[in-house]
Scaffold this motif. Structure first.
Motif, short mmCIF file in Angstrom:
data_model
loop_
_atom_site.label_atom_id
_atom_site.label_comp_id
_atom_site.label_asym_id
_atom_site.label_seq_id
_atom_site.Cartn_x
_atom_site.Cartn_y
_atom_site.Cartn_z
N SER A 22 5.11 -2.87 1.72
CA SER A 22 5.79 -1.68 1.31
C SER A 22 5.60 -1.22 -0.12
CB SER A 22 7.19 -2.08 1.72
OG SER A 22 7.73 -2.85 0.81
N THR A 23 6.20 -0.17 -0.22
CA THR A 23 6.39 0.37 -1.80
C THR A 23 7.31 -0.55 -2.50
OG1 THR A 23 7.93 2.03 -0.96
CG2 THR A 23 5.55 2.75 -1.31
N ASP A 24 8.37 -0.93 -1.63
CA ASP A 24 9.52 -1.77 -2.28
C ASP A 24 8.57 -3.09 -2.73
OD1 ASP A 24 11.41 -0.08 -1.77
OD2 ASP A 24 12.41 -1.46 -0.32
N TYR A 25 7.99 -3.60 -2.06
CA TYR A 25 7.08 -4.80 -2.54
C TYR A 25 6.17 -4.59 -3.67
CZ TYR A 25 3.73 -8.63 -3.03
OH TYR A 25 2.98 -9.74 -3.55
N LEU A 26 5.34 -3.52 -3.81
CA LEU A 26 4.59 -3.22 -4.93
C LEU A 26 5.62 -3.11 -6.01
CD1 LEU A 26 2.25 -0.70 -3.59
CD2 LEU A 26 1.67 -2.92 -4.03
N LEU A 27 6.82 -2.23 -5.99
CA LEU A 27 7.62 -2.12 -7.11
C LEU A 27 8.53 -3.16 -7.66
CD1 LEU A 27 8.62 1.44 -6.09
CD2 LEU A 27 6.85 0.77 -7.95
N VAL A 87 -11.38 0.08 -4.31
CA VAL A 87 -10.02 0.66 -4.25
C VAL A 87 -9.87 1.93 -4.84
CG1 VAL A 87 -7.72 0.26 -4.83
CG2 VAL A 87 -9.00 -1.86 -4.26
N ALA A 88 -10.61 2.12 -5.73
CA ALA A 88 -10.29 3.66 -6.32
C ALA A 88 -11.05 4.77 -5.44
CB ALA A 88 -11.07 3.63 -7.86
N GLN A 89 -11.96 4.10 -4.95
CA GLN A 89 -12.86 4.99 -3.90
C GLN A 89 -12.01 5.52 -2.90
OE1 GLN A 89 -16.68 3.31 -3.51
NE2 GLN A 89 -17.56 4.38 -5.11
N SER A 90 -11.33 4.40 -2.28
CA SER A 90 -10.55 4.69 -1.12
C SER A 90 -9.26 5.42 -1.52
CB SER A 90 -9.90 3.26 -0.58
OG SER A 90 -10.96 2.32 0.02
N LEU A 91 -9.02 5.31 -2.71
CA LEU A 91 -7.71 6.31 -3.17
C LEU A 91 -7.84 7.43 -3.55
CD1 LEU A 91 -5.54 3.32 -4.86
CD2 LEU A 91 -4.98 4.22 -2.69
N PHE A 144 3.99 9.13 -6.73
CA PHE A 144 4.54 8.67 -5.56
C PHE A 144 3.43 8.84 -4.53
CE2 PHE A 144 6.88 9.43 -1.55
CZ PHE A 144 7.61 8.38 -1.49
N GLU A 145 2.64 9.66 -4.23
CA GLU A 145 1.77 9.93 -3.32
C GLU A 145 0.87 8.66 -3.28
OE1 GLU A 145 -1.78 12.76 -1.76
OE2 GLU A 145 -0.03 13.77 -2.74
N THR A 146 0.19 8.33 -4.49
CA THR A 146 -0.76 7.50 -4.65
C THR A 146 -0.02 6.11 -4.51
OG1 THR A 146 -2.00 8.92 -6.19
CG2 THR A 146 -2.41 6.36 -6.32
N LEU A 147 1.19 5.60 -4.91
CA LEU A 147 1.74 4.42 -4.58
C LEU A 147 2.03 4.26 -2.96
CD1 LEU A 147 3.40 1.92 -5.73
CD2 LEU A 147 5.38 3.43 -5.41
N THR A 148 2.23 5.29 -2.44
CA THR A 148 2.36 5.43 -0.80
C THR A 148 0.88 5.16 -0.44
OG1 THR A 148 4.19 6.50 -1.07
CG2 THR A 148 3.16 6.47 1.31
N ARG A 149 -0.17 5.48 -0.67
CA ARG A 149 -1.31 5.17 -0.25
C ARG A 149 -1.67 3.93 -0.56
NH1 ARG A 149 -3.70 10.13 -2.66
NH2 ARG A 149 -5.28 8.86 -3.63
N ARG A 182 0.14 1.29 1.95
CA ARG A 182 -0.67 1.47 3.27
C ARG A 182 -1.82 0.67 3.37
NH1 ARG A 182 0.81 7.70 4.07
NH2 ARG A 182 2.81 7.56 5.04
N MET A 183 -2.61 0.89 2.25
CA MET A 183 -3.97 0.37 2.00
C MET A 183 -4.06 -1.07 2.36
SD MET A 183 -6.80 0.94 -0.85
CE MET A 183 -7.90 0.00 -1.18
#
Length: 130
Positions: A56-61, A20-24, A43-48, A51-52
């Motif tokens: 949604s970011t809403d779900y992650l948060l 995961v870290a390599q993909s990000l 924010f940028e990493t959260l969005t990536r 997507r990965m």
């Protein structure tokens, strides 16, 4: 909440922290801190990350309880297919975070492991009722 969902999603996709870290394009230790809750992504990493894993970011948060619903809402003109579900399916949509994580892990198992786990769960439930 974020760290639990992140860990469950990584497990569901059968990825290591390193992958995961390599993909990000971040250090594995940075990603590990996200999963332990020691730090949070920008924010940028959260969005990536969203997507990965296809959420949604809403779900992650923790702003949305369903990874599927959060993605479906983001698609213009797409109706939520669970809108017309029966009572049993609606109840499944209300699973808490631990229950969701267990299901994600269960889906990764081969058929023999699923059968063994199911048998153990039935036995444990019977012991609890006694």
């Amino acid at each position: 909440m974020f760290c639990h969902r992140l860990r469950a999603l990584r497990g569901y996709h059968n990825l290591t922290q390193r992958q995961v870290a390599q993909s990000l394009s971040i250090d594995r230790s940075t990603y590990a801190y996200y999963e332990t809750g020691k730090t949070h992504p920008d924010f940028e990493t959260l969005t990536r990350i969203a997507r990965m894993f296809g959420v949604s970011t809403d779900y992650l948060l923790g702003l949305d309880e369903s990874p599927v619903r959060s993605v479906i809402r983001a698609i213009p003109g797409f109706e939520d297919p669970r809108r017309d579900m029966g009572p049993e399916r609606i109840e499944l949509a209300r699973l808490n975070e631990d229950e969701q994580a267990l299901i994600l892990l269960f889906r990764q198992l081969d058929e023999d492991a699923k059968e063994r786990l199911f048998t153990q769960a039935v036995s444990a439930a019977r012991r609890t009722r006694e």
